[in-house]
Design a protein around this motif. Structure first.
Motif, PDB file in Angstrom:
ATOM      1  N   SER A 111      -6.691  20.720   1.120  1.00 59.73           N
ATOM      2  CA  SER A 111      -6.024  21.744   0.200  1.00 59.73           C
ATOM      3  C   SER A 111      -6.824  22.831  -0.285  1.00 59.73           C
ATOM      4  N   GLU A 112      -6.217  24.170  -0.313  1.00 61.79           N
ATOM      5  CA  GLU A 112      -7.015  25.337  -0.773  1.00 61.79           C
ATOM      6  C   GLU A 112      -6.361  25.820  -2.202  1.00 61.79           C
ATOM      7  N   ASP A 113      -5.658  24.809  -2.803  1.00 69.89           N
ATOM      8  CA  ASP A 113      -5.202  25.244  -4.081  1.00 69.89           C
ATOM      9  C   ASP A 113      -5.849  24.012  -5.067  1.00 69.89           C
ATOM     10  N   LYS A 114      -5.095  23.800  -6.198  1.00 68.53           N
ATOM     11  CA  LYS A 114      -5.859  22.930  -7.204  1.00 68.53           C
ATOM     12  C   LYS A 114      -5.415  21.710  -6.945  1.00 68.53           C
ATOM     13  N   SER A 115      -4.917  21.261  -5.841  1.00 69.38           N
ATOM     14  CA  SER A 115      -4.586  19.856  -5.616  1.00 69.38           C
ATOM     15  C   SER A 115      -5.753  18.727  -5.960  1.00 69.38           C
ATOM     16  N   ARG A 116      -7.012  18.979  -5.636  1.00 68.53           N
ATOM     17  CA  ARG A 116      -8.084  18.229  -5.859  1.00 68.53           C
ATOM     18  C   ARG A 116      -8.291  18.012  -7.463  1.00 68.53           C
ATOM     19  N   GLU A 117      -8.220  19.020  -8.358  1.00 72.05           N
ATOM     20  CA  GLU A 117      -8.418  18.974  -9.765  1.00 72.05           C
ATOM     21  C   GLU A 117      -7.275  18.151 -10.222  1.00 72.05           C
ATOM     22  N   ILE A 118      -6.182  17.994  -9.755  1.00 69.06           N
ATOM     23  CA  ILE A 118      -4.814  17.306 -10.176  1.00 69.06           C
ATOM     24  C   ILE A 118      -5.218  15.751  -9.799  1.00 69.06           C
ATOM     25  N   ASP A 173       3.748  15.147 -10.326  1.00 67.73           N
ATOM     26  CA  ASP A 173       4.988  14.523 -10.513  1.00 67.73           C
ATOM     27  C   ASP A 173       5.206  13.448  -9.322  1.00 67.73           C
ATOM     28  N   ALA A 174       4.854  13.661  -8.059  1.00 70.84           N
ATOM     29  CA  ALA A 174       4.807  12.805  -6.962  1.00 70.84           C
ATOM     30  C   ALA A 174       4.049  11.348  -7.455  1.00 70.84           C
ATOM     31  N   ILE A 175       2.717  11.582  -7.745  1.00 70.96           N
ATOM     32  CA  ILE A 175       1.773  10.681  -8.065  1.00 70.96           C
ATOM     33  C   ILE A 175       2.349   9.690  -9.292  1.00 70.96           C
ATOM     34  N   THR A 226       0.820  -1.248   0.106  1.00 75.05           N
ATOM     35  CA  THR A 226      -0.032  -0.011   0.168  1.00 75.05           C
ATOM     36  C   THR A 226       0.968   1.294  -0.035  1.00 75.05           C
ATOM     37  N   VAL A 227       0.634   2.074  -1.063  1.00 76.24           N
ATOM     38  CA  VAL A 227       1.396   3.480  -0.797  1.00 76.24           C
ATOM     39  C   VAL A 227       0.346   4.445  -0.899  1.00 76.24           C
ATOM     40  N   TYR A 228       0.628   5.466  -0.094  1.00 79.06           N
ATOM     41  CA  TYR A 228      -0.286   6.588   0.088  1.00 79.06           C
ATOM     42  C   TYR A 228       0.448   7.881  -0.276  1.00 79.06           C
ATOM     43  N   VAL A 229      -0.228   8.780  -1.075  1.00 79.07           N
ATOM     44  CA  VAL A 229       0.506  10.017  -1.445  1.00 79.07           C
ATOM     45  C   VAL A 229      -0.436  11.030  -0.598  1.00 79.07           C
ATOM     46  N   VAL A 230       0.274  11.913   0.128  1.00 77.62           N
ATOM     47  CA  VAL A 230      -0.556  12.969   1.021  1.00 77.62           C
ATOM     48  C   VAL A 230      -0.238  14.431   0.447  1.00 77.62           C
ATOM     49  N   SER A 231      -1.192  15.079   0.402  1.00 80.92           N
ATOM     50  CA  SER A 231      -1.063  16.485  -0.078  1.00 80.92           C
ATOM     51  C   SER A 231      -1.902  17.352   0.735  1.00 80.92           C
ATOM     52  N   HIS A 232      -1.311  18.463   1.018  1.00 78.51           N
ATOM     53  CA  HIS A 232      -1.681  19.761   1.454  1.00 78.51           C
ATOM     54  C   HIS A 232      -1.211  20.872   0.808  1.00 78.51           C
ATOM     55  N   VAL A 270       3.825   2.191   2.771  1.00 74.43           N
ATOM     56  CA  VAL A 270       4.771   3.268   2.566  1.00 74.43           C
ATOM     57  C   VAL A 270       4.010   4.497   2.262  1.00 74.43           C
ATOM     58  N   ARG A 271       4.703   5.611   2.674  1.00 73.71           N
ATOM     59  CA  ARG A 271       4.187   7.171   2.411  1.00 73.71           C
ATOM     60  C   ARG A 271       4.964   7.480   1.284  1.00 73.71           C
ATOM     61  N   LEU A 272       4.560   8.479   0.726  1.00 74.64           N
ATOM     62  CA  LEU A 272       5.209   9.445  -0.077  1.00 74.64           C
ATOM     63  C   LEU A 272       4.487  10.959   0.184  1.00 74.64           C
ATOM     64  N   ASP A 273       5.122  11.809   0.499  1.00 75.28           N
ATOM     65  CA  ASP A 273       4.598  13.122   0.499  1.00 75.28           C
ATOM     66  C   ASP A 273       4.357  13.774  -0.970  1.00 75.28           C
ATOM     67  N   GLY A 274       3.224  14.532  -0.803  1.00 75.38           N
ATOM     68  CA  GLY A 274       2.893  15.242  -2.095  1.00 75.38           C
ATOM     69  C   GLY A 274       3.923  16.047  -2.817  1.00 75.38           C
ATOM     70  N   ASP A 275       4.969  16.448  -2.067  1.00 75.34           N
ATOM     71  CA  ASP A 275       6.010  17.326  -2.671  1.00 75.34           C
ATOM     72  C   ASP A 275       7.371  16.533  -3.138  1.00 75.34           C
ATOM     73  N   ASP A 276       7.360  15.265  -2.799  1.00 70.92           N
ATOM     74  CA  ASP A 276       8.645  14.395  -2.810  1.00 70.92           C
ATOM     75  C   ASP A 276       8.271  13.364  -4.059  1.00 70.92           C
TER      76      ASP A 276
END
Length: 457
Positions: A43-50, A21-23, A7-13, A87-93
């Motif tokens: 998130s208050e940016d366009k993360s959800r659209e991406i 790029d992270a995804i 299980t991989v999870y990407v977290v974005s805020h 394993v986790r991956l942050d949305g900016d890595d």
């Protein structure tokens, strides 16, 4: 799809700039058999659209939370995970395309190992690599494990992480250290010396919030050793001072904000309920005039021999006399609180103690990492001590003593040693590490105190 192994999870805020790029660094993995959770945490940016661009991939599940914070998001992913490993991956890595292959293979072949982590590259906002961070092999060439892995690239057995209770949600930082402190005490851990992760450093990420991170580390350390704390008693805080041999006579009398620097030290020691005994060790009996202001049974005066206070004399004999009265079996720990560091907090004094116990070291000391060039004289000129290349290991880091606090096992004194051979460290907030070595330093300390009290200078 079949039950995934990983299980991989990407977290974005608010990571819209880097999220795609992270995804896709997960989607490019060279091994099959994984599921991907993409979690947008308010998130208050366009993360959800991406994120919505990937909802048609049957390997992907999308979740949305309302700013619950990283630890709570991690627990959500852990609760929903179907994989044997997580394993986790942050949305900016970014992940290297082989990270899942290599780390899962390591766990497959080392069934006693609960978690594994890789080396990594440091990258900037433009994906440019500017450093290679390498950790020496755990329990092969690295025995004092006082640097935890990065929580965003560590693969863990899902069952083990659940049994450990998942992640603490009351810290808001240092999830990797929290996880490490719980799992490494009961299970084998491992690392691979391949850079399989790209860790992005930019102005907005949590790594830059030093004070916030240090406080979270302190809480984790304290909680991790509470069950064994009393087994290491008694705990003695010693404040050494002297009449002569400093930049002025009786430095301990010098005042900052109307209070002597000795009182600064005593106040912080008394504020901690950890210490069984607090000892001021001085060769001038006049110091008792300050001790008499306090009504704490733990506080006492030890009169030092003036001949033993010269700079070239070791402090070990004096410490030995102090501790053997209360600790004849030398089972306890002594924390030295340096008199000329007036801004040291009780939390730092306690962290010295907790760090020693957590790492089963002979001593632990507060340090500041040196990031500028250091040189020593050589027959042909100067040679640099700390490498300036982009490849670094944890053994390449250089530190200077912060003169804040030193915790030592009393058993060291029987051998005439202060620190012993196994020295753990903890990094100190610069606000606490100011040391008074001169009249000029004393004046600066007075100014700093007024600034911190919000007074006009």
């Amino acid at each position: 799809m079949n039950t995934p192994k990983i299980t991989v999870y990407v977290v974005s805020h608010n990571h819209e700039k880097f999220l795609s790029d992270a995804i896709e660094s997960v989607l490019r993995q060279s091994v099959e058999g994984w599921e991907l959770f993409i979690i947008d945490d308010g998130s208050e940016d366009k993360s959800r659209e991406i994120i919505n661009l990937y909802k048609g991939d049957d390997r992907v599940q999308i979740f949305s939370t309302e700013g619950i914070g990283l630890p709570a998001v991690c627990n959500l992913a852990l609760d929903r995970a179907n994989g044997e490993y997580i394993v986790r991956l942050d949305g900016d890595d970014l992940f290297d395309e082989n990270i899942l292959l290599v780390l899962s293979n390591y766990l497959d072949n080392n069934v006693e190992t609960a978690l594994v982590f890789p080396d990594y590259f440091l990258i900037d906002e433009f994906n440019e690599i500017f450093a290679h961070e390498r950790r020496n092999k755990i329990f092969d060439s690295n025995y004092v494990i006082d640097i935890p892995p990065n929580g965003a690239c560590t693969m863990i057995r899902t069952k083990v992480l659940k049994e450990a209770g998942g992640y603490r949600e009351d810290l808001g930082a240092q999830d990797g250290f929290d996880m490490w402190s719980k799992i490494s005490k009961k299970h084998a851990t491992g690392n691979v010396n391949l850079p399989l992760f790209y860790y992005r450093r930019h102005s907005d990420n949590l790594t830059n919030k030093i004070h916030f991170i240090l406080n979270a580390k302190r809480r984790i350390k304290k909680d991790s050793i509470l069950k064994v704390l009393d087994k290491n008693r008694p705990f003695t805080a010693v404040i050494p001072c002297r009449k002569n041999y400093d930049f002025c006579e009786d430095v301990w009398k010098q005042k900052i904000g109307g209070k002597s620097i000795l009182e600064f030290g005593i106040d912080e020691c008394i504020a901690s309920d950890v210490f069984d005994r607090i000892v001021v060790a001085c060769d001038n009996p006049d110091v008792d005039s300050i001790l008499s202001k306090y009504n704490d049974k733990r506080l006492s005066l030890h009169i030092r021999n003036s001949k033993d206070t010269i700079r070239s004399r070791k402090i070990v004999p004096a410490l030995n006399k102090i501790v053997r009265e209360q600790d004849p079996d030398y089972n306890g720990i002594t924390v030295i609180r340096y008199i000329q560091s007036p801004f040291v907090s009780k939390e730092s004094l306690e962290e010295a103690l907790f760090t020693l116990i957590m790492n089963d070291a002979d001593s632990s000391t507060g340090v500041e990492q040196i990031n500028h060039a250091m040189y020593k004289k050589h027959p042909h000129g100067l040679i640099r001590l700390n490498d300036d290349n982009d490849f670094k290991t944890d053994f390449d880091s250089m530190y200077k003593e912060a003169n804040v606090a030193l915790a030592v096992k009393n058993s060291n004194f029987k051998n005439g040693s202060l620190t012993g051979t196994r020295i753990a460290h903890f990094e100190i907030d610069k606000k606490e590490s100011f040391v008074i070595f001169s009249d000029e330093d004393l004046e600066v300390a007075r100014i700093l105190f007024q600034l911190r009290e919000g007074k006009n200078v």
